[in-house]
Write an enzyme that holds these catalytic residues in place. Structure first.
Site, PDB file in Angstrom:
ATOM      1  N   ASP A   1       0.851  -1.190   0.000  1.00 29.08           N
ATOM      2  CA  ASP A   1       0.000   0.000   0.000  1.00 29.08           C
ATOM      3  C   ASP A   1       0.883   1.235   0.000  1.00 29.08           C
ATOM      4  O   ASP A   1       1.971   1.236   0.586  1.00 29.08           O
ATOM      5  CB  ASP A   1      -0.914   0.019   1.225  1.00 29.08           C
ATOM      6  CG  ASP A   1      -1.946  -1.104   1.205  1.00 29.08           C
ATOM      7  OD1 ASP A   1      -2.427  -1.437   0.110  1.00 29.08           O
ATOM      8  OD2 ASP A   1      -2.265  -1.641   2.280  1.00 29.08           O
TER       9      ASP A   1
ATOM     10  N   ASP B   1      -7.087  -1.405  -4.486  1.00 29.73           N
ATOM     11  CA  ASP B   1      -8.130  -1.032  -3.529  1.00 29.73           C
ATOM     12  C   ASP B   1      -9.043   0.046  -4.106  1.00 29.73           C
ATOM     13  O   ASP B   1     -10.264   0.026  -3.908  1.00 29.73           O
ATOM     14  CB  ASP B   1      -7.508  -0.503  -2.231  1.00 29.73           C
ATOM     15  CG  ASP B   1      -6.690  -1.550  -1.507  1.00 29.73           C
ATOM     16  OD1 ASP B   1      -7.010  -2.751  -1.629  1.00 29.73           O
ATOM     17  OD2 ASP B   1      -5.719  -1.173  -0.832  1.00 29.73           O
TER      18      ASP B   1
END
Length: 216
Positions: free
Chosen positions: A149, A183
């Site tokens: 991320d 995401d």
């Protein structure tokens, strides 16, 4: 939307997602942050669990390794399920809105699955060093990779006034989660299904209206 356009969307998202993750892994140390704008930062973290970093081992009496394996296998089954749904709605020539949304969700799920399944074999660790791709000393094993991320949007980063009960003097950040392109694709797809539900499922909406009219 036909199968070719859906496939193009999936490939483009996967390409951008994986290129961004490989770049971050091979140029950033874990925890390193670079300011892009005041409210947008590139912050490299790794997610070993599900949403918000939740681990199965925190919820069940199992080891972290077993929890990670179970979660990855569950994700694989989920991807197959979403893939079948996408194939089915394309075959049935469903609405463009529905196919677009499911394509985004499928691409995002695939992007994170690649991390979970393969990254443990492809990279060495990022703790205090920049990771190496195709390392001879990988940090994990098959099905035990960590999801990369990097997108961080602390739109508000301040401290609660001292006079506020319970939280006075504490740090307050909004929006705190760190996420990735995959995401974003999943969230966008789900958002489309929620906001444009009637366009995505017109027949279902018509049936609900008919039932409402009959009960009126």
């Amino acid at each position: 939307m036909n199968q070719r356009k859906s496939l193009l969307i999936i490939v483009l998202i996967l390409l951008v997602d994986q290129l961004s993750k490989v770049y971050i892994k091979t140029h950033f140390i874990l925890g390193e942050s670079h300011d892009v704008l005041g409210w947008f930062k590139i912050l490299f973290i790794e997610n070993e669990g599900a949403a918000w970093g939740t681990k199965l081992s925190d919820l069940l009496p199992i080891s972290e390794s077993s929890g990670k394996l179970i979660l990855t296998i569950f994700r694989i089954f989920a991807v197959f399920g979403i893939g079948y749904w996408l194939w089915d709605i394309i075959k049935k020539q469903s609405t463009r809105t529905l196919i677009l949304a499911v394509s985004l969700i499928f691409a995002g799920a695939m992007g994170n699955i690649i991390d979970s399944v393969f990254y443990g074999l492809l990279f060495d660790h990022s703790n205090g060093q920049v990771a190496t791709l195709f390392s001879n000393q990988p940090y994990g094993s098959l099905f035990h990779g960590k999801v990369v991320d990097m997108l961080y949007f602390p739109l508000i980063d301040t401290t609660w006034p001292d006079w506020v009960p319970s939280v006075g003097g504490q740090r307050f950040r909004f929006f705190e989660p760190v996420f990735n392109i995959a995401d974003t694709a999943i969230s966008t797809g789900v958002g489309i299904l929620i906001v444009f539900n009637k366009k995505a499922f017109p027949k279902h909406a018509e049936k609900k209206q008919e039932v409402a009219d009959q009960n009126a």
